[in-house]
Write an enzyme that holds these catalytic residues in place. Structure first.
Site, PDB file in Angstrom:
ATOM      1  N   GLU A   1       8.809  15.634  15.972  1.00  0.00           N
ATOM      2  CA  GLU A   1       9.299  15.530  14.598  1.00  0.00           C
ATOM      3  C   GLU A   1       8.511  16.499  13.722  1.00  0.00           C
ATOM      4  O   GLU A   1       7.291  16.389  13.610  1.00  0.00           O
ATOM      5  CB  GLU A   1       9.102  14.094  14.095  1.00  0.00           C
ATOM      6  CG  GLU A   1       9.658  13.882  12.713  1.00  0.00           C
ATOM      7  CD  GLU A   1       9.401  12.474  12.191  1.00  0.00           C
ATOM      8  OE1 GLU A   1       8.294  11.944  12.383  1.00  0.00           O
ATOM      9  OE2 GLU A   1      10.321  11.915  11.570  1.00  0.00           O
TER      10      GLU A   1
ATOM     11  N   LYS B   1       0.883  -1.179   0.000  1.00  0.00           N
ATOM     12  CA  LYS B   1       0.000   0.000   0.000  1.00  0.00           C
ATOM     13  C   LYS B   1       0.916   1.222   0.000  1.00  0.00           C
ATOM     14  O   LYS B   1       1.493   1.587   1.013  1.00  0.00           O
ATOM     15  CB  LYS B   1      -0.862  -0.024   1.266  1.00  0.00           C
ATOM     16  CG  LYS B   1      -2.226   0.610   1.130  1.00  0.00           C
ATOM     17  CD  LYS B   1      -2.260   2.097   0.946  1.00  0.00           C
ATOM     18  CE  LYS B   1      -1.978   2.934   2.161  1.00  0.00           C
ATOM     19  NZ  LYS B   1      -1.790   4.362   1.810  1.00  0.00           N
TER      20      LYS B   1
ATOM     21  N   VAL C   1       0.437   6.303  13.549  1.00  0.00           N
ATOM     22  CA  VAL C   1      -0.164   5.231  12.743  1.00  0.00           C
ATOM     23  C   VAL C   1       0.505   3.889  13.080  1.00  0.00           C
ATOM     24  O   VAL C   1      -0.155   2.850  13.127  1.00  0.00           O
ATOM     25  CB  VAL C   1      -0.063   5.551  11.234  1.00  0.00           C
ATOM     26  CG1 VAL C   1      -0.612   4.403  10.410  1.00  0.00           C
ATOM     27  CG2 VAL C   1      -0.823   6.834  10.906  1.00  0.00           C
ATOM     28  N   GLY C   2       1.807   3.949  13.351  1.00  0.00           N
ATOM     29  CA  GLY C   2       2.531   2.728  13.727  1.00  0.00           C
ATOM     30  C   GLY C   2       1.867   2.023  14.909  1.00  0.00           C
ATOM     31  O   GLY C   2       1.745   0.790  14.931  1.00  0.00           O
TER      32      GLY C   2
ATOM     33  N   GLY D   1       6.380   4.669   8.647  1.00  0.00           N
ATOM     34  CA  GLY D   1       5.544   5.861   8.736  1.00  0.00           C
ATOM     35  C   GLY D   1       5.642   6.480  10.106  1.00  0.00           C
ATOM     36  O   GLY D   1       6.651   6.340  10.810  1.00  0.00           O
ATOM     37  N   SER D   2       4.578   7.145  10.509  1.00  0.00           N
ATOM     38  CA  SER D   2       4.600   7.908  11.761  1.00  0.00           C
ATOM     39  C   SER D   2       4.344   6.998  12.969  1.00  0.00           C
ATOM     40  O   SER D   2       3.688   5.955  12.843  1.00  0.00           O
ATOM     41  CB  SER D   2       3.508   8.977  11.704  1.00  0.00           C
ATOM     42  OG  SER D   2       2.254   8.340  11.567  1.00  0.00           O
TER      43      SER D   2
ATOM     44  N   GLU E   1       9.113   0.894  11.193  1.00  0.00           N
ATOM     45  CA  GLU E   1      10.172   1.877  10.929  1.00  0.00           C
ATOM     46  C   GLU E   1       9.506   3.245  11.044  1.00  0.00           C
ATOM     47  O   GLU E   1       8.796   3.673  10.135  1.00  0.00           O
ATOM     48  CB  GLU E   1      10.746   1.696   9.517  1.00  0.00           C
ATOM     49  CG  GLU E   1      11.243   0.303   9.200  1.00  0.00           C
ATOM     50  CD  GLU E   1      12.455  -0.098  10.004  1.00  0.00           C
ATOM     51  OE1 GLU E   1      13.241   0.781  10.388  1.00  0.00           O
ATOM     52  OE2 GLU E   1      12.597  -1.297  10.283  1.00  0.00           O
TER      53      GLU E   1
ATOM     54  N   CYS F   1      13.339  10.800   7.975  1.00  0.00           N
ATOM     55  CA  CYS F   1      13.079  10.391   9.358  1.00  0.00           C
ATOM     56  C   CYS F   1      14.295  10.490  10.266  1.00  0.00           C
ATOM     57  O   CYS F   1      14.178  10.802  11.439  1.00  0.00           O
ATOM     58  CB  CYS F   1      12.569   8.959   9.365  1.00  0.00           C
ATOM     59  SG  CYS F   1      13.596   7.880   8.348  1.00  0.00           S
TER      60      CYS F   1
HETATM   61  P1  NAD Z   1       1.897   8.116   8.004  1.00  0.00           P
HETATM   62  O1  NAD Z   1       2.083   7.279   9.206  1.00  0.00           O
HETATM   63  O2  NAD Z   1       0.869   9.159   8.016  1.00  0.00           O
HETATM   64  O3  NAD Z   1       1.570   7.207   6.729  1.00  0.00           O
HETATM   65  C1  NAD Z   1       2.412   6.146   6.342  1.00  0.00           C
HETATM   66  C2  NAD Z   1       1.599   5.168   5.534  1.00  0.00           C
HETATM   67  O4  NAD Z   1       0.586   4.612   6.376  1.00  0.00           O
HETATM   68  C3  NAD Z   1       0.861   5.769   4.344  1.00  0.00           C
HETATM   69  O5  NAD Z   1       0.866   4.849   3.282  1.00  0.00           O
HETATM   70  C4  NAD Z   1      -0.564   5.943   4.885  1.00  0.00           C
HETATM   71  O6  NAD Z   1      -1.550   5.916   3.894  1.00  0.00           O
HETATM   72  C5  NAD Z   1      -0.688   4.723   5.767  1.00  0.00           C
HETATM   73  N1  NAD Z   1      -1.699   4.829   6.818  1.00  0.00           N
HETATM   74  C6  NAD Z   1      -2.285   5.950   7.317  1.00  0.00           C
HETATM   75  N2  NAD Z   1      -3.183   5.616   8.274  1.00  0.00           N
HETATM   76  C7  NAD Z   1      -3.140   4.272   8.391  1.00  0.00           C
HETATM   77  C8  NAD Z   1      -3.796   3.342   9.245  1.00  0.00           C
HETATM   78  N3  NAD Z   1      -4.688   3.732  10.147  1.00  0.00           N
HETATM   79  N4  NAD Z   1      -3.487   2.037   9.130  1.00  0.00           N
HETATM   80  C9  NAD Z   1      -2.546   1.626   8.230  1.00  0.00           C
HETATM   81  N5  NAD Z   1      -1.907   2.457   7.385  1.00  0.00           N
HETATM   82  C10 NAD Z   1      -2.192   3.770   7.476  1.00  0.00           C
HETATM   83  O7  NAD Z   1       3.347   8.714   7.685  1.00  0.00           O
HETATM   84  P2  NAD Z   1       3.742   9.691   6.525  1.00  0.00           P
HETATM   85  O8  NAD Z   1       3.251  11.055   6.865  1.00  0.00           O
HETATM   86  O9  NAD Z   1       3.385   9.107   5.213  1.00  0.00           O
HETATM   87  O10 NAD Z   1       5.335   9.620   6.625  1.00  0.00           O
HETATM   88  C11 NAD Z   1       6.070  10.362   7.503  1.00  0.00           C
HETATM   89  C12 NAD Z   1       6.497   9.535   8.696  1.00  0.00           C
HETATM   90  O11 NAD Z   1       7.216   8.378   8.258  1.00  0.00           O
HETATM   91  C13 NAD Z   1       7.446  10.298   9.576  1.00  0.00           C
HETATM   92  O12 NAD Z   1       7.144  10.075  10.917  1.00  0.00           O
HETATM   93  C14 NAD Z   1       8.797   9.682   9.220  1.00  0.00           C
HETATM   94  O13 NAD Z   1       9.780   9.864  10.197  1.00  0.00           O
HETATM   95  C15 NAD Z   1       8.416   8.256   9.004  1.00  0.00           C
HETATM   96  N6  NAD Z   1       9.446   7.532   8.240  1.00  0.00           N
HETATM   97  C16 NAD Z   1      10.234   6.610   8.882  1.00  0.00           C
HETATM   98  C17 NAD Z   1      11.255   5.949   8.177  1.00  0.00           C
HETATM   99  C18 NAD Z   1      12.167   4.943   8.839  1.00  0.00           C
HETATM  100  O14 NAD Z   1      12.884   4.236   8.135  1.00  0.00           O
HETATM  101  N7  NAD Z   1      12.202   4.856  10.166  1.00  0.00           N
HETATM  102  C19 NAD Z   1      11.431   6.224   6.820  1.00  0.00           C
HETATM  103  C20 NAD Z   1      10.618   7.167   6.221  1.00  0.00           C
HETATM  104  C21 NAD Z   1       9.615   7.809   6.930  1.00  0.00           C
END
Ligand code: NAD
Length: 495
Positions: free
Chosen positions: A397, A188, A245-246, A241-242, A263, A297
């Site tokens: 962040e 996704k 959501v994580g 991701g964040s 991650e 990140c």
């Molecule tokens: P996000 O958590 O908003 O979204 C990430 C993904 O999750 C997207 O595809 C989104 O559609 C999906 N998502 C949203 N809600 C969801 C849910 N309820 N259930 C499952 N999936 C859902 O993050 P973002 O704004 O896209 O990305 C930024 C974040 O990602 C920052 O916190 C950044 O630090 C982190 N990040 C971490 C790494 C790493 O390797 N540690 C790498 C890149 C980005």
């Protein structure tokens, strides 16, 4: 300005872009769609089918079928590696197309997409393909009275949810070890940047990846991502991701007892001692802060500077940041592009306001950037703040080009400041005294500690976070392949 390739224009003209399920391009069952915008102009770039629960079900079922019937998991590792190498070769061959798509969708400078994102993705596929060839899948166990061995077998359907900052690279970091181990994947992509993942499916078809082994279902986070994370048919989950959501992804996986790799975000510190070359270090910090417009990140956003060099370092950095060429991603002279969306721009500007309200002093104001030729774009200027460590801009962040400067006197004070964070992704220490640098690198709590460098990524060196930055084994290391292989003991008592 880079001229748009004909293949890219043709690709963008296909509306709506479809879901890729079981080797077929299909509409979403409920016919939902969403738009993805060019962050450099604010204009709609493409219209994309939006997956929901029914589509997630179809994708997981297609992947399950592929796991059972395509022969992919049972292929000798060598044969799978041949296909993955072919796919990597196709990525290289289509590098310019993929780089333009990525630059348009994310807003990142084209040189970065060409020089980093796309080739690194191909290398990741090759790395795990090669590693899988040399991995023993059957280990004998020396134990009295038994003939025993451990098998390493793929799990089945792996769900991969990626964010928008490095869409293609993180797609490859997610699927490469999973596929090389013999699993199948449902991906996704982020709703802001789904395009390179969609283009990738064409290459997977050309490479001969069996139908259903890679499924890509763009969609919004709640309906699509949440449905995928909660689907009882998945056997492993990888989420980037964040932390917010994580947490919900981990809860869904917890309910189904599915192992999950998280991650998440970061708030990286750079600890700068007074024996550094100020000019060189200032350049390195500027590169780190402006890479991908600060939407990285692990990048250095808390700068902890030894008191005696603080003013000089800040002046040096300010001059460089003021000279920075901010512009459209496809312009060759652009050093820093826009942020990914209007929402992200508001987030960055909002943090600058909140930081000031909480008492941060402004060293460089940042704010909205006006690019006359691209009025609708989401451009911001880099900002430098300073103040107490409790300030929201030192703690949370921001995910934009904003650094928070704090002074320290002693090594202990520096380590204490670096560790005053809920995150634990990556920090760096800068000093000519390598003994001290190693001491500090080891004392900072994070998945990654870099010395005299920031943002170091290498295949073979594990990269992952701790605390609020995630868990589950990380990526890029050799052991990541084993995260996608479950152990199974086979035992026969012998008399
Ligand atoms: P996000 O958590 O908003 O979204 C990430 C993904 O999750 C997207 O595809 C989104 O559609 C999906 N998502 C949203 N809600 C969801 C849910 N309820 N259930 C499952 N999936 C859902 O993050 P973002 O704004 O896209 O990305 C930024 C974040 O990602 C920052 O916190 C950044 O630090 C982190 N990040 C971490 C790494 C790493 O390797 N540690 C790498 C890149 C980005």
């Amino acid at each position: 300005m880079t001229t748009l390739l004909g293949e890219v224009s043709d690709f963008l003209a296909s509306r709506p872009m479809k879901l890729f399920i079981g080797g077929r391009w299909v509409d979403a069952v409920r016919k939902g769609r969403f738009e993805t915008r060019d962050p450099g102009t604010g204009k709609v770039l493409a219209e994309v089918a939006a997956a929901e629960q029914e589509d997630v079900n179809r994708a997981v079922e297609a992947a399950q079928q592929a796991f059972k019937k395509s022969g992919w998991p049972a292929l000798p590792a060598n044969d799978r590696a041949v296909v993955l190498h072919r796919l990597a070769d196709l990525i290289d061959k289509h590098q310019d197309i993929l780089a333009q798509i990525e630059s348009l969708d994310v807003g990142k400078p084209i040189a970065q997409a060409v020089g980093f994102d796309i080739p690194f993705a191909a290398q990741t596929l090759r790395y795990y393909a090669d590693l899988s060839v040399h991995t023993r899948r059957r280990e004998p166990i020396a134990v009295s009275g038994h003939e025993a061995y451990t098998l390493r077998v793929p799990y089945g359907v792996c769900a991969v949810v990626v964010p928008w900052n490095f869409p293609f690279l993180l797609l490859s970091w997610g699927i490469s070890p999973a596929l090389a181990a013999g699993n199948v994947a449902v991906v996704k992509p982020a709703e802001d940047t789904p395009l390179s993942a969609i283009y990738f499916c064409h290459l997977a078809q050309q490479a001969g990846v069996p139908d259903g082994v890679i499924n890509v279902i763009p969609g919004l986070g709640e309906p699509a991502g949440a449905a995928l994370a909660a689907h009882p048919g998945i056997r492993r989950m990888s989420f980037t991701g964040s932390p917010e959501v994580g947490r919900s992804v981990a809860a869904a996986c917890g309910a189904n007892l599915v192992p999950v790799k998280l991650e998440l975000g970061g708030k990286g510190a750079a600890v700068l001692f007074d024996d550094i070359d100020i000019d060189q270090t200032a350049s390195a910090l500027v590169s780190a802060l402006t890479l991908n417009t600060g939407q990285v990140c692990c990048t250095a956003t808390r700068w902890l500077v030894q008191e005696s060099i603080s003013d000089q370092l800040v002046e040096c950095v300010k001059t460089r940041l003021e000279d920075l060429h901010i512009g459209y991603g496809l312009s060759l002279e652009t050093e820093m592009g826009p942020v990914v969306s209007a929402k992200q721009k508001d987030r960055v500007l909002g943090y600058l306001r909140r930081g000031a309200v909480e008492g941060a002093s402004v060293l460089l104001p940042g704010g909205e950037a006006e690019i006359p030729e691209f009025k609708g774009g989401f451009y911001v200027k880099p900002a430098l703040l300073t103040g107490p460590p409790e300030n929201v801009c030192a703690q949370e962040e921001i995910f934009g080009p904003v650094a928070y400067v704090m002074r320290f006197r002693t090594e202990d004070e520096a380590v204490d400041l670096a560790n005053r964070s809920f995150y634990g992704l990556a920090n760096s220490v800068w000093s000519k005294n390598l003994e001290r640098a190693h001491r500090v690198a080891e004392a900072m709590v994070a998945g990654n500690s870099w010395i005299n460098a920031h943002n170091v990524f290498n295949l073979g060196i594990p990269y992952g976070g701790t605390n609020l930055s995630g868990f589950g084994g990380g990526v890029l290391g050799p052991e990541t392949l084993f995260d996608y292989l479950r152990p199974q003991s086979v035992v026969r008592p012998v008399s």
